[in-house]
Design a protein around this motif. Structure first.
Motif, PDB file in Angstrom:
ATOM      1  N   VAL A 105      29.110  53.383  30.416  1.00  0.00           N
ATOM      2  CA  VAL A 105      28.506  54.024  29.242  1.00  0.00           C
ATOM      3  C   VAL A 105      27.580  53.052  28.518  1.00  0.00           C
ATOM      4  O   VAL A 105      26.461  53.413  28.112  1.00  0.00           O
ATOM      5  CB  VAL A 105      29.598  54.545  28.278  1.00  0.00           C
ATOM      6  CG1 VAL A 105      28.968  55.052  26.981  1.00  0.00           C
ATOM      7  CG2 VAL A 105      30.394  55.666  28.943  1.00  0.00           C
ATOM      8  N   SER A 138      24.484  52.703  30.488  1.00  0.00           N
ATOM      9  CA  SER A 138      23.661  53.910  30.339  1.00  0.00           C
ATOM     10  C   SER A 138      22.883  53.877  29.033  1.00  0.00           C
ATOM     11  O   SER A 138      21.717  54.305  28.969  1.00  0.00           O
ATOM     12  CB  SER A 138      24.558  55.156  30.394  1.00  0.00           C
ATOM     13  OG  SER A 138      25.254  55.233  31.627  1.00  0.00           O
ATOM     14  N   ALA A 139      23.516  53.371  27.977  1.00  0.00           N
ATOM     15  CA  ALA A 139      22.823  53.259  26.688  1.00  0.00           C
ATOM     16  C   ALA A 139      21.640  52.291  26.788  1.00  0.00           C
ATOM     17  O   ALA A 139      20.567  52.534  26.217  1.00  0.00           O
ATOM     18  CB  ALA A 139      23.796  52.804  25.606  1.00  0.00           C
ATOM     19  N   VAL A 149      18.478  53.823  28.109  1.00  0.00           N
ATOM     20  CA  VAL A 149      17.829  54.808  27.246  1.00  0.00           C
ATOM     21  C   VAL A 149      17.101  54.154  26.076  1.00  0.00           C
ATOM     22  O   VAL A 149      16.040  54.619  25.641  1.00  0.00           O
ATOM     23  CB  VAL A 149      18.869  55.827  26.712  1.00  0.00           C
ATOM     24  CG1 VAL A 149      18.241  56.799  25.725  1.00  0.00           C
ATOM     25  CG2 VAL A 149      19.502  56.590  27.871  1.00  0.00           C
ATOM     26  N   GLN A 161      25.760  50.190  35.290  1.00  0.00           N
ATOM     27  CA  GLN A 161      26.072  51.515  35.820  1.00  0.00           C
ATOM     28  C   GLN A 161      26.629  51.430  37.235  1.00  0.00           C
ATOM     29  O   GLN A 161      27.522  52.201  37.613  1.00  0.00           O
ATOM     30  CB  GLN A 161      24.820  52.395  35.812  1.00  0.00           C
ATOM     31  CG  GLN A 161      24.416  52.888  34.441  1.00  0.00           C
ATOM     32  CD  GLN A 161      23.168  53.762  34.494  1.00  0.00           C
ATOM     33  OE1 GLN A 161      22.267  53.549  35.310  1.00  0.00           O
ATOM     34  NE2 GLN A 161      23.097  54.751  33.611  1.00  0.00           N
ATOM     35  N   TYR A 202      17.273  59.055  32.277  1.00  0.00           N
ATOM     36  CA  TYR A 202      18.384  58.141  32.050  1.00  0.00           C
ATOM     37  C   TYR A 202      19.289  58.629  30.917  1.00  0.00           C
ATOM     38  O   TYR A 202      20.479  58.308  30.875  1.00  0.00           O
ATOM     39  CB  TYR A 202      17.867  56.734  31.747  1.00  0.00           C
ATOM     40  CG  TYR A 202      17.373  56.001  32.960  1.00  0.00           C
ATOM     41  CD1 TYR A 202      18.164  55.901  34.106  1.00  0.00           C
ATOM     42  CD2 TYR A 202      16.122  55.398  32.981  1.00  0.00           C
ATOM     43  CE1 TYR A 202      17.722  55.239  35.225  1.00  0.00           C
ATOM     44  CE2 TYR A 202      15.660  54.722  34.105  1.00  0.00           C
ATOM     45  CZ  TYR A 202      16.468  54.644  35.225  1.00  0.00           C
ATOM     46  OH  TYR A 202      16.024  53.971  36.346  1.00  0.00           O
ATOM     47  N   GLY A 203      18.724  59.406  29.988  1.00  0.00           N
ATOM     48  CA  GLY A 203      19.536  59.995  28.925  1.00  0.00           C
ATOM     49  C   GLY A 203      20.603  60.923  29.471  1.00  0.00           C
ATOM     50  O   GLY A 203      21.718  60.998  28.931  1.00  0.00           O
ATOM     51  N   LEU A 228      23.554  58.881  30.330  1.00  0.00           N
ATOM     52  CA  LEU A 228      24.351  58.499  29.161  1.00  0.00           C
ATOM     53  C   LEU A 228      25.283  59.627  28.737  1.00  0.00           C
ATOM     54  O   LEU A 228      26.466  59.395  28.452  1.00  0.00           O
ATOM     55  CB  LEU A 228      23.422  58.115  28.006  1.00  0.00           C
ATOM     56  CG  LEU A 228      24.100  57.779  26.677  1.00  0.00           C
ATOM     57  CD1 LEU A 228      25.074  56.616  26.835  1.00  0.00           C
ATOM     58  CD2 LEU A 228      23.053  57.463  25.613  1.00  0.00           C
ATOM     59  N   THR A 262      28.157  60.204  31.483  1.00  0.00           N
ATOM     60  CA  THR A 262      29.128  59.104  31.576  1.00  0.00           C
ATOM     61  C   THR A 262      30.025  59.063  30.339  1.00  0.00           C
ATOM     62  O   THR A 262      31.210  58.724  30.446  1.00  0.00           O
ATOM     63  CB  THR A 262      28.415  57.745  31.743  1.00  0.00           C
ATOM     64  OG1 THR A 262      27.431  57.579  30.715  1.00  0.00           O
ATOM     65  CG2 THR A 262      27.744  57.655  33.102  1.00  0.00           C
TER      66      THR A 262
END
Length: 487
Positions: free
Chosen positions: A96, A99-100, A103, A118, A176-177, A180, A183
């Motif tokens: 997570v 993932s942030a 973004v 990731q 990619y959002g 986020l 996940t």
């Protein structure tokens, strides 16, 4: 409110937990696979958005695969111990966070850090299998493990078209959002449903063994993904390959001597497990080779004299039949497996994958033909992936499920990387000087390489069938193994 079972009686708390557990495990495995595949359709968009070269943008995929392969055996060993739930939650938290980072409006280097984080999640599928084997009894556990194996592969087909569509609509950050969001949901699902490991487990991670394996795997996957290094600096590539072999050899020796090995090498050396891993490796080469060929061919413009000239999004849709039919095959496999011995079933699945290569080699002039070839590939890969865990787990102690299956994932990852690299090498060899695209015949040559790989896979699976023949003598390594219904 009290849960009610199918017969109208009150369902036990264990039954209710199991009913929540299956979709959570499958969702987590699907998410980490889909997020890991996000790099594939976004390479060109990343290069444009961040003003970097295509080679640099390629690392948004390479770094994910590398971190996944390196983290998987460590997570597998931790998953065999008493802190499996904590390991799953911490790993998902890292995913997570990564993932942030993909973004947020940060420089390209931070995007690579996020993609690397990731990739750590790719090692979770083996842990999901360990949870299923411990907490889902009988056929339900075996069917769930088979399904987890399938979604860990077909998830790529889900992530590819979605990422391409979001990129066309809102740019690379929007794609990619999506990672986020899913996940974060996966983390909440694990927090709510993943139980603690059974009591009496223990697991330690030896730092020396982990570092040796990580360094060896890094070099193997790096060399597999850098085709230009082999063509332009062969001497450097050979030296690095020798170093990789030495590191992995040292790791094997250290694991055999260690009282707390990262991977139970003796279990992996069991003839059935070794044979299944070999089939996984060669089959992985063939599977990823065909995926690479079809998606690349579909996007080749008409100016090359062949190809379909599809956009990234439409080319991504070519993967839909792969995912859909792969999922269907995975769901049907446990039923069919009751009548056919697992190694023979694996051999038949490899033949189906070979059929996909034959279709591509002989008929690929229209998008419809590419859809059909991809669908056949999905059927073969889905059934192969669903049946494989049963072969391995039939001779594996329950406590070693996560560790042994994580090693299988590493073998599969190396096969995928070599499949992609071999396709690139054959197509590069078939590209005339001054041309941007290879000759059409190069795709046929690459397909022949894939047919050879599936033929080797088929023979390996038939050899497995002889090992598991009713008259075969039992081997000491199977002592203490818990046979699953799919085994």
């Amino acid at each position: 409110m009290t849960a009610v079972g199918p017969d109208g009686t009150a369902a036990s708390p264990e039954h209710s937990r199991a009913r929540r557990l299956v979709p959570s495990l499958v969702f987590i495995a699907l998410v980490v696979a889909a997020v890991g595949s996000l790099g594939t359709p976004l390479i060109t968009s990343v290069a444009t958005t961040f003003h970097v070269s295509l080679d640099s943008a390629q690392w948004t995929l390479t770094s994910t695969l590398l971190s996944g392969a390196v983290a998987t055996p460590v997570l597998g060993r931790l998953g065999a111990g008493p802190h499996r739930r904590a390991t799953i939650l911490v790993t998902l938290a890292v995913v997570v966070l990564g993932s942030a980072l993909t973004v947020l409006p940060l420089p390209f280097a931070w995007l690579l850090v996020g993609r690397t984080a990731q990739g750590v999640g790719l090692g979770l599928t083996a842990l999901m299998m360990g949870v299923a084997r411990d907490h889902l009894p009988g056929e339900r556990g075996a069917a769930t493990i088979a399904l987890l194996s399938v979604v860990s592969i077909v998830g790529a087909g889900v992530g590819y078209p979605l990422a391409a569509l979001l990129t066309e609509v809102g740019g690379v950050r929007a794609a990619y959002g999506l990672g986020l969001v899913v996940t974060a949901i996966a983390f909440l699902a694990a927090l709510r449903s993943v139980p603690e490991a059974p009591e009496g487990r223990s697991a330690r991670v030896g730092a020396a063994g982990a570092l040796l394996l990580a360094a060896g795997l890094f070099l193997v996957l790096f060399l597999a993904g850098r085709t230009r290094l082999w063509s332009q600096h062969l001497d450097v590539a050979v030296v690095l390959a020798v170093v990789a072999v030495l590191l992995l050899s040292l790791w094997t020796v250290s694991e055999l001597r260690s009282e707390t090995p990262l991977v139970d090498v003796r279990a992996v050396r069991h003839p059935t497990v070794a044979g299944a891993n070999f089939a996984t490796f060669v089959g992985g080469v063939g599977m990823y080779l065909l995926l690479t060929l079809i998606t690349r061919y579909a996007q080749t413009p008409d100016s090359a004299g062949y190809g379909s000239g599809l956009t990234t999004f439409v080319a991504g849709l070519v993967l839909v039949p792969f995912s859909a039919l792969g999922f269907v095959a995975g769901r049907l496999t446990p039923r069919v497996r009751k009548r056919i011995d697992a190694p023979l079933f694996l051999a038949g699945s490899a033949v189906v994958v070979g059929g996909g290569f034959v279709l591509f080699a002989t008929a690929r002039s229209t998008p419809a033909e590419l859809f059909v070839a991809m669908g056949v590939l999905g059927l073969g890969v889905g059934s192969f992936s669903a049946a494989l865990p049963g072969v391995i787990l039939a001779v594996t102690p329950t406590s070693e499920t996560s560790s042994v299956m994580s090693f299988n994932y590493v073998v599969r990852s190396v096969g995928y990387s070599l499949g992609s690299a071999s396709g690139g090498l054959v197509l590069a060899a078939g590209t005339d000087a001054g041309r941007a695209f290879p000759n059409d015949g190069a795709y046929t040559t690459a397909a022949m390489v894939g047919i050879a790989a599936t033929a080797v896979t088929t023979v390996a699976c038939l050899a497995l069938a002889r090992l598991r023949a009713p008259g075969a003598a039992p081997t000491p390594a199977s002592t203490g193994a818990v046979r699953t219904p799919s085994g």
